[in-house]
Design a protein around this motif. Structure first.
Motif, mmCIF file in Angstrom:
data_model
loop_
_atom_site.group_PDB
_atom_site.id
_atom_site.type_symbol
_atom_site.label_atom_id
_atom_site.label_comp_id
_atom_site.label_asym_id
_atom_site.label_seq_id
_atom_site.Cartn_x
_atom_site.Cartn_y
_atom_site.Cartn_z
ATOM 1 N N ALA A 1 1.028 -1.087 -0.166
ATOM 2 C CA ALA A 1 0.469 -0.117 0.421
ATOM 3 C C ALA A 1 1.093 1.234 -0.282
ATOM 4 C CB ALA A 1 -0.942 -0.098 1.238
ATOM 5 N N TYR A 2 2.116 1.657 0.695
ATOM 6 C CA TYR A 2 2.820 3.103 0.749
ATOM 7 C C TYR A 2 3.948 2.824 -0.546
ATOM 8 C CZ TYR A 2 6.169 6.165 2.277
ATOM 9 O OH TYR A 2 6.824 7.378 2.315
ATOM 10 N N ASP A 3 4.394 1.611 -1.486
ATOM 11 C CA ASP A 3 4.362 1.403 -2.506
ATOM 12 C C ASP A 3 4.131 2.465 -3.508
ATOM 13 O OD1 ASP A 3 7.079 0.928 -4.000
ATOM 14 O OD2 ASP A 3 6.348 -0.711 -4.435
ATOM 15 N N ILE A 4 1.886 1.521 -3.320
ATOM 16 C CA ILE A 4 1.412 1.870 -4.354
ATOM 17 C C ILE A 4 1.032 4.195 -4.672
ATOM 18 C CG2 ILE A 4 -1.202 1.952 -4.336
ATOM 19 C CD1 ILE A 4 -1.324 -0.794 -4.281
ATOM 20 N N THR B 1 -1.962 17.795 0.032
ATOM 21 C CA THR B 1 -2.503 16.751 0.331
ATOM 22 C C THR B 1 -1.344 15.190 0.953
ATOM 23 O OG1 THR B 1 -2.123 16.415 -2.397
ATOM 24 C CG2 THR B 1 -4.159 16.932 -1.510
ATOM 25 N N ARG B 2 -0.364 15.902 1.185
ATOM 26 C CA ARG B 2 0.896 14.271 1.333
ATOM 27 C C ARG B 2 0.882 14.071 2.825
ATOM 28 N NH1 ARG B 2 7.005 14.801 -0.856
ATOM 29 N NH2 ARG B 2 5.738 13.628 -2.847
ATOM 30 N N PRO B 3 0.094 15.883 3.479
ATOM 31 C CA PRO B 3 0.071 14.585 4.954
ATOM 32 C C PRO B 3 -0.880 13.848 5.257
ATOM 33 C CG PRO B 3 0.859 17.045 5.261
ATOM 34 C CD PRO B 3 0.708 16.518 3.601
ATOM 35 N N LEU C 1 -3.358 8.896 6.457
ATOM 36 C CA LEU C 1 -5.052 7.827 5.876
ATOM 37 C C LEU C 1 -3.670 6.397 5.570
ATOM 38 C CD1 LEU C 1 -6.921 9.513 3.225
ATOM 39 C CD2 LEU C 1 -7.560 9.048 5.334
ATOM 40 N N TRP C 2 -2.713 6.751 5.173
ATOM 41 C CA TRP C 2 -1.552 5.154 5.650
ATOM 42 C C TRP C 2 -1.571 5.047 6.450
ATOM 43 C CZ3 TRP C 2 3.228 3.569 6.897
ATOM 44 C CH2 TRP C 2 3.826 2.827 6.578
ATOM 45 N N VAL C 3 -1.431 5.919 7.436
ATOM 46 C CA VAL C 3 -1.181 4.957 8.867
ATOM 47 C C VAL C 3 -2.017 4.630 9.403
ATOM 48 C CG1 VAL C 3 -0.124 5.709 11.349
ATOM 49 C CG2 VAL C 3 1.295 6.538 9.022
ATOM 50 N N ALA D 1 -4.702 3.582 8.091
ATOM 51 C CA ALA D 1 -5.027 2.018 7.751
ATOM 52 C C ALA D 1 -4.329 1.057 8.176
ATOM 53 C CB ALA D 1 -5.110 2.481 5.762
ATOM 54 N N ALA D 2 -3.414 1.023 7.749
ATOM 55 C CA ALA D 2 -2.256 0.205 8.167
ATOM 56 C C ALA D 2 -1.700 -0.570 9.695
ATOM 57 C CB ALA D 2 -0.611 0.369 8.556
ATOM 58 N N PHE D 3 -2.265 1.189 10.979
ATOM 59 C CA PHE D 3 -3.031 0.111 12.046
ATOM 60 C C PHE D 3 -3.950 -0.606 12.141
ATOM 61 C CE2 PHE D 3 -5.080 1.695 16.347
ATOM 62 C CZ PHE D 3 -3.262 0.972 16.713
ATOM 63 N N LEU D 4 -4.959 -0.252 11.638
ATOM 64 C CA LEU D 4 -6.386 -0.751 11.715
ATOM 65 C C LEU D 4 -6.646 -2.641 11.016
ATOM 66 C CD1 LEU D 4 -9.479 -0.622 11.883
ATOM 67 C CD2 LEU D 4 -9.528 -0.255 9.225
ATOM 68 N N LEU D 5 -5.413 -2.509 9.762
ATOM 69 C CA LEU D 5 -4.835 -3.524 9.535
ATOM 70 C C LEU D 5 -4.704 -4.658 10.241
ATOM 71 C CD1 LEU D 5 -5.297 -5.788 6.596
ATOM 72 C CD2 LEU D 5 -2.881 -4.817 6.336
ATOM 73 N N PHE D 6 -3.155 -4.031 11.086
ATOM 74 C CA PHE D 6 -2.189 -4.817 12.033
ATOM 75 C C PHE D 6 -3.624 -5.395 13.003
ATOM 76 C CE2 PHE D 6 -0.038 -4.701 15.941
ATOM 77 C CZ PHE D 6 0.821 -5.105 15.914
#
Length: 135
Positions: A20-23, A48-50, A55-57, A59-64
């Protein structure tokens, strides 16, 4: 045997987070390379970068957390964290060059088509019709 399955599921979750981060990273590189108006792009990217990173962090925490809840019944163990980290390391060490390259060129192609259809063609049509009115 259940611990091995949980470890492998956490490794898969870590691989998905790294993908996801690579995307996200490939999208940013492709947008900076392809989009026509660089000054406008810098203004958009600084805003938009922050947001994308947050959002990535999240989503990663939610997946974890969901992976731990589903596969380990909500019990956090050391081998689960190690599996997650091994998945991230595996993706970044082995797969990121090939998949990052493919994702980057896929986004470049999509952005070239997008800018042609919705940026260059309408501008050319507008200029063409303006020239005909004055003749």
């Amino acid at each position: 045997m259940n611990e091995l399955f949980d470890f492998s599921m956490m490794a898969l979750a870590g691989t998905l987070v790294a993908l996801a981060y690579d995307i996200l990273r490939s999208w940013r590189r492709a947008a900076a390379h392809v989009l026509p108006d660089k000054k406008q792009l810098k203004k958009i990217c600084t805003c938009t970068r922050p947001i994308g990173d947050v959002l990535w962090v999240c989503a990663a925490f939610l997946l974890f957390i969901l992976t731990i809840y589903v596969f380990a019944d909500g019990v956090l163990r050391g081998y689960l964290i190690a599996g997650f980290i091994c998945g991230v390391i595996f993706y970044t060490g082995v797969l990121t060059r090939g998949t990052g390259f493919l994702i980057y060129w896929l986004f470049c192609g999509l952005l070239y088509v997008w800018t042609f259809l919705f940026w260059k063609m309408p501008r050319k049509c507008i200029l063409l019709f303006r020239r005909r009115k004055h003749v």
